[in-house]
Design a protein around this motif. Structure first.
Motif, PDB file in Angstrom:
ATOM      1  N   UNK A 298       0.859  -1.190   0.000  1.00  0.00           N
ATOM      2  CA  UNK A 298       0.000   0.000   0.000  1.00  0.00           C
ATOM      3  C   UNK A 298       0.894   1.239   0.000  1.00  0.00           C
ATOM      4  N   UNK A 299       0.799   2.039  -1.051  1.00  0.00           N
ATOM      5  CA  UNK A 299       1.611   3.235  -1.205  1.00  0.00           C
ATOM      6  C   UNK A 299       0.732   4.481  -1.211  1.00  0.00           C
ATOM      7  N   UNK A 300       1.251   5.558  -0.634  1.00  0.00           N
ATOM      8  CA  UNK A 300       0.528   6.827  -0.551  1.00  0.00           C
ATOM      9  C   UNK A 300       1.079   7.827  -1.561  1.00  0.00           C
ATOM     10  N   UNK A 301       0.176   8.582  -2.163  1.00  0.00           N
ATOM     11  CA  UNK A 301       0.538   9.723  -3.023  1.00  0.00           C
ATOM     12  C   UNK A 301       1.580   9.338  -4.075  1.00  0.00           C
ATOM     13  N   UNK A 302       1.263   8.338  -4.855  1.00  0.00           N
ATOM     14  CA  UNK A 302       2.161   7.884  -5.912  1.00  0.00           C
ATOM     15  C   UNK A 302       2.087   8.849  -7.091  1.00  0.00           C
ATOM     16  N   UNK A 303       3.240   9.111  -7.698  1.00  0.00           N
ATOM     17  CA  UNK A 303       3.289   9.969  -8.881  1.00  0.00           C
ATOM     18  C   UNK A 303       3.589   9.126 -10.112  1.00  0.00           C
ATOM     19  N   UNK A 304       3.349   9.691 -11.266  1.00  0.00           N
ATOM     20  CA  UNK A 304       3.546   8.933 -12.500  1.00  0.00           C
ATOM     21  C   UNK A 304       5.019   8.720 -12.830  1.00  0.00           C
ATOM     22  N   UNK A 305       5.930   9.415 -12.157  1.00  0.00           N
ATOM     23  CA  UNK A 305       7.348   9.190 -12.413  1.00  0.00           C
ATOM     24  C   UNK A 305       7.983   8.243 -11.393  1.00  0.00           C
ATOM     25  N   UNK A 306       7.121   7.526 -10.620  1.00  0.00           N
ATOM     26  CA  UNK A 306       7.633   6.445  -9.795  1.00  0.00           C
ATOM     27  C   UNK A 306       8.023   6.808  -8.380  1.00  0.00           C
ATOM     28  N   UNK A 307       7.469   7.891  -7.826  1.00  0.00           N
ATOM     29  CA  UNK A 307       7.750   8.272  -6.451  1.00  0.00           C
ATOM     30  C   UNK A 307       6.474   8.150  -5.609  1.00  0.00           C
ATOM     31  N   UNK A 308       6.678   8.035  -4.288  1.00  0.00           N
ATOM     32  CA  UNK A 308       5.520   7.966  -3.393  1.00  0.00           C
ATOM     33  C   UNK A 308       5.864   8.641  -2.073  1.00  0.00           C
ATOM     34  N   UNK A 309       4.840   8.855  -1.258  1.00  0.00           N
ATOM     35  CA  UNK A 309       5.031   9.410   0.080  1.00  0.00           C
ATOM     36  C   UNK A 309       5.287   8.317   1.105  1.00  0.00           C
ATOM     37  N   UNK A 310       5.596   7.115   0.636  1.00  0.00           N
ATOM     38  CA  UNK A 310       5.846   5.997   1.542  1.00  0.00           C
ATOM     39  C   UNK A 310       4.626   5.112   1.678  1.00  0.00           C
ATOM     40  N   UNK A 311       4.740   4.084   2.488  1.00  0.00           N
ATOM     41  CA  UNK A 311       3.618   3.173   2.667  1.00  0.00           C
ATOM     42  C   UNK A 311       3.992   1.970   3.516  1.00  0.00           C
ATOM     43  N   UNK A 312       3.242   0.912   3.342  1.00  0.00           N
ATOM     44  CA  UNK A 312       3.454  -0.316   4.110  1.00  0.00           C
ATOM     45  C   UNK A 312       3.306  -1.521   3.184  1.00  0.00           C
ATOM     46  N   UNK A 313       3.768  -2.654   3.671  1.00  0.00           N
ATOM     47  CA  UNK A 313       3.616  -3.904   2.929  1.00  0.00           C
ATOM     48  C   UNK A 313       3.442  -5.047   3.918  1.00  0.00           C
ATOM     49  N   UNK A 314       2.765  -6.088   3.469  1.00  0.00           N
ATOM     50  CA  UNK A 314       2.590  -7.304   4.261  1.00  0.00           C
ATOM     51  C   UNK A 314       2.940  -8.503   3.396  1.00  0.00           C
ATOM     52  N   UNK A 315       3.731  -9.412   3.958  1.00  0.00           N
ATOM     53  CA  UNK A 315       4.057 -10.666   3.283  1.00  0.00           C
ATOM     54  C   UNK A 315       3.574 -11.823   4.144  1.00  0.00           C
ATOM     55  N   UNK A 316       2.780 -12.717   3.556  1.00  0.00           N
ATOM     56  CA  UNK A 316       2.212 -13.842   4.286  1.00  0.00           C
ATOM     57  C   UNK A 316       2.970 -15.120   3.940  1.00  0.00           C
ATOM     58  N   UNK A 317       3.440 -15.819   4.981  1.00  0.00           N
ATOM     59  CA  UNK A 317       4.156 -17.081   4.820  1.00  0.00           C
ATOM     60  C   UNK A 317       3.311 -18.190   5.435  1.00  0.00           C
ATOM     61  N   UNK A 318       2.975 -19.218   4.661  1.00  0.00           N
ATOM     62  CA  UNK A 318       2.163 -20.323   5.170  1.00  0.00           C
ATOM     63  C   UNK A 318       2.886 -21.111   6.253  1.00  0.00           C
ATOM     64  N   UNK A 319       2.110 -21.696   7.164  1.00  0.00           N
ATOM     65  CA  UNK A 319       2.704 -22.422   8.281  1.00  0.00           C
ATOM     66  C   UNK A 319       3.474 -23.666   7.842  1.00  0.00           C
TER      67      UNK A 319
END
Length: 240
Positions: free
Chosen positions: A93-114
């Motif tokens: 999830x990225x905030x305030x993305x621009x068309x030249x590939x920049x953003x105001x930052x964000x978060x990510x989640x990676x799920x690993x199965x048990x």
């Protein structure tokens, strides 16, 4: 009866407004569709997943914003991403993305199965399987020559590039004890030695991405990441 000039003017204005609304909506949808296609293609090149990649532009009039160099907030998901001998489902999830590939930052989640957590920890050799409860990692199974049922609860902690799994309690035949207390029991000393804290490195993260959390949830181990403001991961300044 012919309509009056005033009514004609109102009718023309209404038709014009409706036409502009339709054209604006069509332009917005077309631009949004093209922006999504470019984001999906870029994410697929970076993540190289086995499964599908999806992108959603969550800011209103996102398509029209692209005409001015902005995209807004973006959600990207990908299934089957290979990292460090594990297969992950990733959500970004990225905030305030621009068309030249920049953003105001964000978060990510990676799920690993048990099942992968079990293999990574090497617990299959001693009969334990990984699961989760209330955010903690739970290892269950049978150990020893008698095959006694055992449950081990472990807490999870993180640094920016590693996860530490610390066993805290063990339950055998319905009785619980702290892992540290096992060292004082000759019959359980071997089990105590197997339940030492273990740190797993999380390597090869893109610049600006840091591990922030790890929680055991229903589907597997959920790893949380922060993404710093600046170029989107591996975008290299490429246009969206």
């Amino acid at each position: 009866m012919r309509p009056s000039p005033r009514k004609k003017t109102r009718l023309i204005l209404a038709v014009t407004a409706a036409t502009l609304a339709v054209l604006t909506s069509a332009t917005d949808l077309l631009a949004e569709h093209r922006a999504k296609e470019r984001i999906v293609a870029q994410a697929a090149r970076w993540l190289k997943p086995d499964g599908p990649v999806h992108a959603d532009l969550t800011t209103s009039l996102a398509g029209l914003r692209t005409l001015g160099g902005e995209v807004g907030d973006v959600d990207v998901s990908a299934e089957g991403v290979h990292r460090q001998d594990a297969v992950l489902d990733v959500t970004i999830r990225l905030k305030d993305v621009t068309t030249n590939g920049y953003s105001a930052g964000g978060t990510a989640t990676a799920m690993v199965g048990y099942d992968q957590v079990t293999r990574r920890l090497g617990t299959t050799g001693n009969g334990l399987r990984a699961g989760g409860k209330a955010g903690d990692l739970i290892l269950t199974g049978s150990v020893g020559r008698l095959g006694l049922p055992v449950t081990v609860r472990a807490t999870l902690s993180t640094t920016t590039h590693a996860i530490t799994i610390t066993p805290t309690t063990v339950s055998i035949l319905g009785r619980s004890a702290a892992v540290d207390d096992l060292a004082e029991l000759p019959a359980a000393s071997a089990l105590h030695d197997e339940l030492t804290p273990r740190t797993v490195a999380v390597t090869a993260l893109p610049h600006g991405v840091a591990l922030t959390s790890a929680h055991a949830v229903g589907d597997g181990l959920a790893l949380g990441f922060s993404i710093a403001a600046g170029p989107t991961p591996n975008a290299g300044g490429a246009a969206v």
